[in-house]
Structure formats: C-alpha cells, structure tokens
Design a protein around this motif. Structure first.
Motif, PDB file in Angstrom:
ATOM      1  N   ALA A   1     -10.111   8.990   7.458  1.00  0.00           N
ATOM      2  CA  ALA A   1     -11.428   9.615   7.664  1.00  0.00           C
ATOM      3  C   ALA A   1     -12.525   8.591   7.908  1.00  0.00           C
ATOM      4  O   ALA A   1     -13.618   8.949   8.378  1.00  0.00           O
ATOM      5  CB  ALA A   1     -11.775  10.485   6.458  1.00  0.00           C
ATOM      6  N   LEU A   2     -12.254   7.315   7.601  1.00  0.00           N
ATOM      7  CA  LEU A   2     -13.244   6.263   7.855  1.00  0.00           C
ATOM      8  C   LEU A   2     -13.320   5.917   9.340  1.00  0.00           C
ATOM      9  O   LEU A   2     -14.274   5.280   9.790  1.00  0.00           O
ATOM     10  CB  LEU A   2     -12.898   4.996   7.059  1.00  0.00           C
ATOM     11  CG  LEU A   2     -12.956   5.113   5.536  1.00  0.00           C
ATOM     12  CD1 LEU A   2     -12.337   3.885   4.881  1.00  0.00           C
ATOM     13  CD2 LEU A   2     -14.394   5.299   5.072  1.00  0.00           C
ATOM     14  N   LEU A   3     -12.308   6.346  10.101  1.00  0.00           N
ATOM     15  CA  LEU A   3     -12.262   6.049  11.528  1.00  0.00           C
ATOM     16  C   LEU A   3     -12.909   7.164  12.334  1.00  0.00           C
ATOM     17  O   LEU A   3     -12.994   8.304  11.871  1.00  0.00           O
ATOM     18  CB  LEU A   3     -10.801   5.905  11.974  1.00  0.00           C
ATOM     19  CG  LEU A   3      -9.996   4.762  11.354  1.00  0.00           C
ATOM     20  CD1 LEU A   3      -8.521   4.931  11.709  1.00  0.00           C
ATOM     21  CD2 LEU A   3     -10.522   3.413  11.836  1.00  0.00           C
ATOM     22  N   PRO A   4     -13.362   6.863  13.560  1.00  0.00           N
ATOM     23  CA  PRO A   4     -13.858   7.934  14.439  1.00  0.00           C
ATOM     24  C   PRO A   4     -12.765   8.978  14.671  1.00  0.00           C
ATOM     25  O   PRO A   4     -11.573   8.633  14.720  1.00  0.00           O
ATOM     26  CB  PRO A   4     -14.199   7.194  15.738  1.00  0.00           C
ATOM     27  CG  PRO A   4     -14.345   5.767  15.358  1.00  0.00           C
ATOM     28  CD  PRO A   4     -13.449   5.537  14.185  1.00  0.00           C
TER      29      PRO A   4
ATOM     30  N   THR B   1      -5.997  -6.606   1.541  1.00  0.00           N
ATOM     31  CA  THR B   1      -5.339  -5.369   1.116  1.00  0.00           C
ATOM     32  C   THR B   1      -6.024  -4.213   1.837  1.00  0.00           C
ATOM     33  O   THR B   1      -7.162  -4.349   2.315  1.00  0.00           O
ATOM     34  CB  THR B   1      -5.455  -5.158  -0.402  1.00  0.00           C
ATOM     35  OG1 THR B   1      -6.845  -4.967  -0.735  1.00  0.00           O
ATOM     36  CG2 THR B   1      -4.897  -6.347  -1.171  1.00  0.00           C
ATOM     37  N   VAL B   2      -5.347  -3.086   1.918  1.00  0.00           N
ATOM     38  CA  VAL B   2      -5.953  -1.908   2.545  1.00  0.00           C
ATOM     39  C   VAL B   2      -7.185  -1.479   1.742  1.00  0.00           C
ATOM     40  O   VAL B   2      -8.202  -1.066   2.315  1.00  0.00           O
ATOM     41  CB  VAL B   2      -4.935  -0.756   2.648  1.00  0.00           C
ATOM     42  CG1 VAL B   2      -5.601   0.519   3.161  1.00  0.00           C
ATOM     43  CG2 VAL B   2      -3.786  -1.162   3.571  1.00  0.00           C
TER      44      VAL B   2
ATOM     45  N   TRP C   1       0.853  -1.200   0.000  1.00  0.00           N
ATOM     46  CA  TRP C   1       0.000   0.000   0.000  1.00  0.00           C
ATOM     47  C   TRP C   1       0.883   1.242   0.000  1.00  0.00           C
ATOM     48  O   TRP C   1       1.598   1.491   0.966  1.00  0.00           O
ATOM     49  CB  TRP C   1      -0.915   0.001   1.216  1.00  0.00           C
ATOM     50  CG  TRP C   1      -1.956   1.085   1.198  1.00  0.00           C
ATOM     51  CD1 TRP C   1      -2.760   1.429   0.157  1.00  0.00           C
ATOM     52  CD2 TRP C   1      -2.298   1.967   2.281  1.00  0.00           C
ATOM     53  NE1 TRP C   1      -3.589   2.455   0.518  1.00  0.00           N
ATOM     54  CE2 TRP C   1      -3.334   2.805   1.815  1.00  0.00           C
ATOM     55  CE3 TRP C   1      -1.849   2.114   3.591  1.00  0.00           C
ATOM     56  CZ2 TRP C   1      -3.915   3.798   2.621  1.00  0.00           C
ATOM     57  CZ3 TRP C   1      -2.424   3.091   4.396  1.00  0.00           C
ATOM     58  CH2 TRP C   1      -3.446   3.921   3.912  1.00  0.00           C
ATOM     59  N   ARG C   2       0.853   1.967  -1.094  1.00  0.00           N
ATOM     60  CA  ARG C   2       1.657   3.194  -1.216  1.00  0.00           C
ATOM     61  C   ARG C   2       0.709   4.365  -1.498  1.00  0.00           C
ATOM     62  O   ARG C   2       0.602   4.840  -2.640  1.00  0.00           O
ATOM     63  CB  ARG C   2       2.680   3.043  -2.344  1.00  0.00           C
ATOM     64  CG  ARG C   2       3.660   1.905  -2.112  1.00  0.00           C
ATOM     65  CD  ARG C   2       4.642   1.757  -3.264  1.00  0.00           C
ATOM     66  NE  ARG C   2       5.525   0.610  -3.076  1.00  0.00           N
ATOM     67  CZ  ARG C   2       5.229  -0.633  -3.439  1.00  0.00           C
ATOM     68  NH1 ARG C   2       4.056  -0.891  -4.012  1.00  0.00           N
ATOM     69  NH2 ARG C   2       6.085  -1.614  -3.241  1.00  0.00           N
ATOM     70  N   PRO C   3       0.018   4.842  -0.463  1.00  0.00           N
ATOM     71  CA  PRO C   3      -1.003   5.870  -0.676  1.00  0.00           C
ATOM     72  C   PRO C   3      -0.416   7.264  -0.893  1.00  0.00           C
ATOM     73  O   PRO C   3       0.652   7.591  -0.355  1.00  0.00           O
ATOM     74  CB  PRO C   3      -1.794   5.828   0.637  1.00  0.00           C
ATOM     75  CG  PRO C   3      -0.769   5.423   1.657  1.00  0.00           C
ATOM     76  CD  PRO C   3       0.148   4.469   0.955  1.00  0.00           C
TER      77      PRO C   3
ATOM     78  N   GLN D   1      -5.015   9.912  -0.311  1.00  0.00           N
ATOM     79  CA  GLN D   1      -5.533   8.554  -0.104  1.00  0.00           C
ATOM     80  C   GLN D   1      -5.389   8.130   1.354  1.00  0.00           C
ATOM     81  O   GLN D   1      -6.270   7.477   1.910  1.00  0.00           O
ATOM     82  CB  GLN D   1      -4.787   7.565  -1.021  1.00  0.00           C
ATOM     83  CG  GLN D   1      -5.161   7.685  -2.489  1.00  0.00           C
ATOM     84  CD  GLN D   1      -4.237   6.873  -3.383  1.00  0.00           C
ATOM     85  OE1 GLN D   1      -3.036   6.735  -3.115  1.00  0.00           O
ATOM     86  NE2 GLN D   1      -4.789   6.323  -4.452  1.00  0.00           N
ATOM     87  N   PHE D   2      -4.267   8.521   1.961  1.00  0.00           N
ATOM     88  CA  PHE D   2      -4.052   8.214   3.385  1.00  0.00           C
ATOM     89  C   PHE D   2      -5.115   8.909   4.234  1.00  0.00           C
ATOM     90  O   PHE D   2      -5.732   8.286   5.112  1.00  0.00           O
ATOM     91  CB  PHE D   2      -2.655   8.664   3.813  1.00  0.00           C
ATOM     92  CG  PHE D   2      -2.269   8.220   5.202  1.00  0.00           C
ATOM     93  CD1 PHE D   2      -1.526   7.064   5.391  1.00  0.00           C
ATOM     94  CD2 PHE D   2      -2.640   8.953   6.317  1.00  0.00           C
ATOM     95  CE1 PHE D   2      -1.172   6.649   6.665  1.00  0.00           C
ATOM     96  CE2 PHE D   2      -2.299   8.541   7.596  1.00  0.00           C
ATOM     97  CZ  PHE D   2      -1.557   7.387   7.766  1.00  0.00           C
ATOM     98  N   ASP D   3      -5.347  10.175   3.958  1.00  0.00           N
ATOM     99  CA  ASP D   3      -6.332  10.943   4.726  1.00  0.00           C
ATOM    100  C   ASP D   3      -7.740  10.400   4.520  1.00  0.00           C
ATOM    101  O   ASP D   3      -8.550  10.373   5.460  1.00  0.00           O
ATOM    102  CB  ASP D   3      -6.291  12.422   4.330  1.00  0.00           C
ATOM    103  CG  ASP D   3      -5.015  13.112   4.786  1.00  0.00           C
ATOM    104  OD1 ASP D   3      -4.319  12.541   5.658  1.00  0.00           O
ATOM    105  OD2 ASP D   3      -4.692  14.194   4.265  1.00  0.00           O
TER     106      ASP D   3
END
Length: 274
Positions: free
Chosen positions: A29-32, A265-266, A17-19, A23-25
């Motif tokens: 953002a899917l997390l609380p 995969t992520v 995974w090379r965001p 893409q990382f953000d």
C-alpha cells in the motif's frame, strides 16, 4: 564531489522477511496503485516478495537520495521494460537498476554514468551435470570465455566461473537498457583474477565501461556495470537527461572504488517511506 551523493548500493535479504498477509498488503500500500498489479500477478509467495521489495527499493531510494515526496515520484518504463525516473533531478543523469534472484533483491544508482546490476544464485543443476547445464548457454559465450569456464577446476568452480561471466553480461545489457534479444555472444570479458575487468564488444575493447564483481555469500554473486550514457539503446537514451559526459567525469566514475552493498531490512525500507 557532489555527484557521489547519487551513488547507492542497497540490498535486501528477503528470507529475513516473513510477513503475514496483512503486513504484505500494508507494505504494498506504500506504493502507487499502478505498481501493485505487477506484484499480484505472481503465484509464488517468494516471487511476489521479490517484486514488492524491488519496487520498495526503487521508491525508497529515489525518496532518500533526491528528497522527492513519495506521491510525486514518477517511475516509468521503456518499451524494453527498464525503469527510469521521469522527475527532474539535481544530478546530470540520475539512473538506477534493480536485480533479484535467490535470497537477494538489490538496487544500484549513479548520478552521471549508466549503471547495471545483476544478482545470480549459484544453484547446482538438477537432473544434469554441470557441463550439460552450461552447454545450454554456450551460444551466449565466446570461445575464450567457454575455455576459461571449462578449465576452472572442479564442477563447483566451473559453475561459479560460468555465473561470473553470465552476471557481468547481464549487468552490461541491463545498464544499456537493452531487451532480451541482445546478443550476449557479442560481449567478451577479460580480467585479472576477477579484478581489472574489461569488455570487448564485437571484438573491440572499450574503455568507456567498468565492471565489478561481489560475493554476497557462498551462494550469491552480484555484478555492477558502469558506462558512458552514449551506450544506451535509443529508447532509453530518450529517457536520459543527457548523453554528454566529459572524459574527466567518465574517468572519475570508472576509477572511483566500488563500495560494498548496504544491507537493508524490509522494515527499514517501509519505515523510511512512511
């Protein structure tokens, strides 16, 4: 058995995974929102990736197994830092444990017994010999373990043998919910060619725990510990639904074969959460 539905062994290879920063953000953002500062505090990108993927695994697994909507998942931590699920579950004692080192981040879950997971990266010591390196950890090993390690063969075999013992000790301590102060020298592992692994605690053998070792690749090992909930430290016991497990339930859990890890995969994790 219905309980087996709560058993999961998932792993992610973070090197795949090379965001981009966006893409990382987007994944974070899917997390609380309260989970994000713990990720951002890391300076190195690989450490931030491990911290993010560890949390994605936790929320994705709970959502996947228990069908709890993501915004309702309530993951807390004990004073020792062990994550646990605050939500009610269909399982008697649903619990999980994560680990990350080197290229891999993993998670293991169990519906009744305690579960601990530890991943180690077998990296050759820099600037010291293998013997000098493992000597730094001699106070955490029993005489029996030390003798088994130093007699393992070549320096590579000695190093791998050390990491096998270390991995098992860490998985046990993590399953209990103990902090870093737990005396690893109190634990002694015995095995038959790294199968039928048993533990002696303070010199006493216990039949209430089971252990398994996995070779993830040439450079990484993982261990899984499963045990009776009464073995949890007091702060973690309070987080469990019950510490009562029948002999039949315990025997069934410890005798059931350990499945191989499922590689995610992520991208698959984030899609499952959207």
């Amino acid at each position: 058995m219905e309980e087996e539905a709560g058993v999961r062994r998932w792993i992610v290879d973070i090197t795949r995974w090379r965001p981009s920063p966006d893409q990382f953000d987007a994944a974070a953002a899917l997390l609380p929102s309260h989970e994000r500062p713990a990720i951002a505090r890391f300076v190195k990108e690989d450490d931030r990736k491990r911290a993010l993927v560890s949390r994605l695994l936790q929320y994705s697994l709970v959502h996947h197994v228990l069908r709890i909507p993501l915004h309702q998942i309530n993951i807390c931590r004990t004073p020792e830092g062990k994550p646990y699920l605050k939500n009610c579950s269909a399982f008697p004692n649903f619990n999980f444990n994560t680990s990350h080192q080197g290229d891999y981040v993993g998670i293991a879950s169990e519906p009744i017994c305690l579960v601990g997971l530890d991943i180690v990266s077998i990296s050759k010591p820099q600037g010291e010999t293998t013997t000098e390196f493992i000597s730094n950890f001699s106070s955490y090993l029993t005489d029996h373990e030390w003798n088994c390690i130093v007699r393992a063969g070549t320096s590579c075999e000695v190093l791998t043998e050390f990491y096998r013992y270390w991995c098992l000790k860490e998985a046990f301590v993590k399953a209990m919910g103990a902090g870093v102060g737990f005396g690893l020298h109190r634990l002694e592992f015995h095995h038959e060619h790294w199968t039928d692994i048993s533990i002696h605690i303070d010199g006493e053998v216990t039949k209430k725990w089971g252990f398994w070792l996995f070779k993830l690749d040439e450079m990484h090992l993982a261990s899984v510990a499963k045990g009776h909930p009464e073995g949890a430290v007091s702060s973690y016991k309070k987080a469990l639904s019950t510490v009562s497990v029948t002999e039949e339930q315990l025997h069934s859990t410890l005798e059931s074969p350990e499945e191989a890890f499922t590689l995610w995969t992520v991208e698959q994790l984030t899609e499952s959460m959207e």
